[in-house]
Design an enzyme around this catalytic site. Structure first.
Site, PDB file in Angstrom:
ATOM      1  N   CYS A 142       0.927  -1.277   0.002  1.00  0.00           N
ATOM      2  CA  CYS A 142       0.017  -0.074  -0.093  1.00  0.00           C
ATOM      3  C   CYS A 142       0.920   1.213   0.173  1.00  0.00           C
ATOM      4  O   CYS A 142       1.310   1.528  -1.007  1.00  0.00           O
ATOM      5  CB  CYS A 142      -1.047   0.030   1.115  1.00  0.00           C
ATOM      6  SG  CYS A 142      -2.474   1.224   0.948  1.00  0.00           S
ATOM      7  N   LYS A 163     -12.036   7.717  -2.919  1.00  0.00           N
ATOM      8  CA  LYS A 163     -11.318   6.628  -2.071  1.00  0.00           C
ATOM      9  C   LYS A 163     -11.394   5.195  -2.786  1.00  0.00           C
ATOM     10  O   LYS A 163     -12.669   5.184  -3.200  1.00  0.00           O
ATOM     11  CB  LYS A 163     -11.764   6.476  -0.725  1.00  0.00           C
ATOM     12  CG  LYS A 163     -10.950   5.338   0.187  1.00  0.00           C
ATOM     13  CD  LYS A 163     -11.239   5.347   1.526  1.00  0.00           C
ATOM     14  CE  LYS A 163     -10.439   4.343   2.574  1.00  0.00           C
ATOM     15  NZ  LYS A 163     -10.799   4.379   3.716  1.00  0.00           N
ATOM     16  N   SER A 192      -7.811   0.084   0.090  1.00  0.00           N
ATOM     17  CA  SER A 192      -8.122   1.098   0.976  1.00  0.00           C
ATOM     18  C   SER A 192      -7.314   2.261   0.770  1.00  0.00           C
ATOM     19  O   SER A 192      -6.190   2.402   1.613  1.00  0.00           O
ATOM     20  CB  SER A 192      -8.526   0.555   2.353  1.00  0.00           C
ATOM     21  OG  SER A 192      -8.609   1.760   3.154  1.00  0.00           O
ATOM     22  N   HIS A 235      -4.293  -4.697  -0.137  1.00  0.00           N
ATOM     23  CA  HIS A 235      -4.124  -5.357   1.090  1.00  0.00           C
ATOM     24  C   HIS A 235      -4.701  -6.830   1.189  1.00  0.00           C
ATOM     25  O   HIS A 235      -5.496  -7.270   1.676  1.00  0.00           O
ATOM     26  CB  HIS A 235      -4.855  -4.500   2.205  1.00  0.00           C
ATOM     27  CG  HIS A 235      -4.223  -3.335   2.510  1.00  0.00           C
ATOM     28  ND1 HIS A 235      -3.105  -3.127   3.343  1.00  0.00           N
ATOM     29  CD2 HIS A 235      -4.789  -2.050   1.950  1.00  0.00           C
ATOM     30  CE1 HIS A 235      -3.001  -1.879   3.536  1.00  0.00           C
ATOM     31  NE2 HIS A 235      -3.784  -1.165   2.721  1.00  0.00           N
ATOM     32  N   GLU A 237      -3.328  -9.101   2.714  1.00  0.00           N
ATOM     33  CA  GLU A 237      -3.177  -9.518   4.230  1.00  0.00           C
ATOM     34  C   GLU A 237      -4.393  -9.328   5.049  1.00  0.00           C
ATOM     35  O   GLU A 237      -4.692  -9.771   6.129  1.00  0.00           O
ATOM     36  CB  GLU A 237      -2.009  -8.995   5.131  1.00  0.00           C
ATOM     37  CG  GLU A 237      -2.151  -7.505   5.385  1.00  0.00           C
ATOM     38  CD  GLU A 237      -2.134  -6.198   4.321  1.00  0.00           C
ATOM     39  OE1 GLU A 237      -2.104  -5.161   4.554  1.00  0.00           O
ATOM     40  OE2 GLU A 237      -2.051  -6.648   3.232  1.00  0.00           O
ATOM     41  N   ARG A 249     -15.970   2.971  11.274  1.00  0.00           N
ATOM     42  CA  ARG A 249     -15.235   4.049  11.947  1.00  0.00           C
ATOM     43  C   ARG A 249     -15.302   5.438  11.273  1.00  0.00           C
ATOM     44  O   ARG A 249     -15.804   6.383  11.763  1.00  0.00           O
ATOM     45  CB  ARG A 249     -13.712   3.778  12.142  1.00  0.00           C
ATOM     46  CG  ARG A 249     -12.892   4.923  12.638  1.00  0.00           C
ATOM     47  CD  ARG A 249     -11.446   4.437  12.260  1.00  0.00           C
ATOM     48  NE  ARG A 249     -11.064   4.643  10.791  1.00  0.00           N
ATOM     49  CZ  ARG A 249     -10.467   4.398  10.046  1.00  0.00           C
ATOM     50  NH1 ARG A 249      -9.291   3.474  10.716  1.00  0.00           N
ATOM     51  NH2 ARG A 249      -9.886   4.455   8.862  1.00  0.00           N
TER      52      ARG A 249
END
Length: 305
Positions: A142, A163, A192, A235, A237, A249
């Site tokens: 990232c 985004k 992200s 990502h 992971e 959030r």
């Protein structure tokens, strides 16, 4: 795989409950095996979560790995207890005296800053340069992927209008590469991020090879130096609920947060996530360890250069 990780690391208990075999240093010392040495520079705010995510993926080969965690001297994390950092992490100044078979550099929540505005950019640059001669193969994830491409090859990053948030299908450009052995014709990868790299910038540099991309999320994996460097813009992971936590959030803070794409069942955040990337994530990390670390690294680790 028997993973040699520091005694009492929180990930040990978490992963044992997932039926993943890990071995702390006390037990590992009874085995006469030259483990592969992997160092993780963890820049993510929630250190324990990222530690667990990466160790989970590294556990899926029969090779023994010895995991070390690196921290920056020029940056103090705000979201992880200082006791955890002192117990499990070592400064680059200490670890730089060693060679490592593999290295993972994570993302960081600073992607909208210019690289030179990052307070620890000088130390990161030193680490990037060090890794070229002290590590057999390095994964940049990232923000680290964008930072590594900028530092090593002058590739700029660009702000996105909105985004890149969700799970996107990727196509291997060269499916015969060892990193893609066992892969299907496409694979899913969570993203992200607020910035991107452009395909034309990568294609113009003959030292870089785009090896996976998506019509929706763009370039996803770039390889350099015959696999001594991989730059991953997403990502693989991520745990199943990571994007969910980010979404909820941010939704509590702002009104313009979009639901992550291709993530929830029926794209409805009231439903649980559909995990579509886990199998390929495990395969990617296993292939990296096997073909680009284990089969490429010298037996005498001091011979890495």
């Amino acid at each position: 795989m028997p993973l040699r990780i520091p005694d009492r690391l929180p990930a040990i208990d978490i992963l044992k409950h997932e039926n993943i075999f890990v071995m702390d240093n006390t037990r590992a010392h009874t085995q006469d095996i030259r483990p592969l040495k992997i160092v993780i520079l963890n820049l993510m705010p929630l250190k324990i979560t990222t530690e667990t995510d990466l160790i989970r993926l590294l556990s899926n080969t029969p090779l023994q790995l010895e995991i070390s965690f690196m921290k920056l001297k020029s940056h103090t994390p705000k979201n992880t207890p200082i006791e955890h950092m002192m117990l499990f992490y070592k400064d680059f100044e200490v670890l730089k005296k060693q060679n490592f078979d593999g290295m993972i550099i994570t993302g960081a929540p600073i992607e909208q800053l210019d690289f030179h505005e990052v307070t620890y950019w000088d130390e990161m640059s030193t680490i990037f340069e060090w890794a070229k001669t002290h590590v057999t193969s390095t994964l940049y994830i990232c923000w680290a992927a964008q930072a590594g491409l900028f530092y090593h090859y002058g590739i700029p990053k660009y702000p996105l209008e909105k985004k890149m948030f969700g799970v996107f299908h990727q196509q291997p450009v060269d499916p015969l590469l060892p990193i893609f052995r066992g892969f299907d014709d496409n694979f899913a990868m969570p993203h992200s991020r607020h910035t991107e790299i452009h395909r034309e910038d990568i294609a113009a540099n003959d030292k870089l090879k785009i090896i996976a991309e998506s019509p929706e999320s763009g370039v996803s994996i770039v390889m350099a130096r015959e696999g001594r460097e991989f730059f991953i813009t997403g990502h693989l992971e991520y745990a199943p609920y990571t994007l969910d936590k980010e979404y909820r959030r941010d939704k509590d803070i702002r009104d313009d947060v979009k639901v992550p794409v291709n993530y929830y069942k029926d794209d409805n955040p009231d439903n649980p996530p559909l995990v579509t990337w886990r199998a390929h994530a495990n395969l990617f990390y296993s292939n990296w360890i096997n073909y680009y670390v284990y089969q490429a690294t010298p037996y005498n680790i001091d011979d890495i250069k």
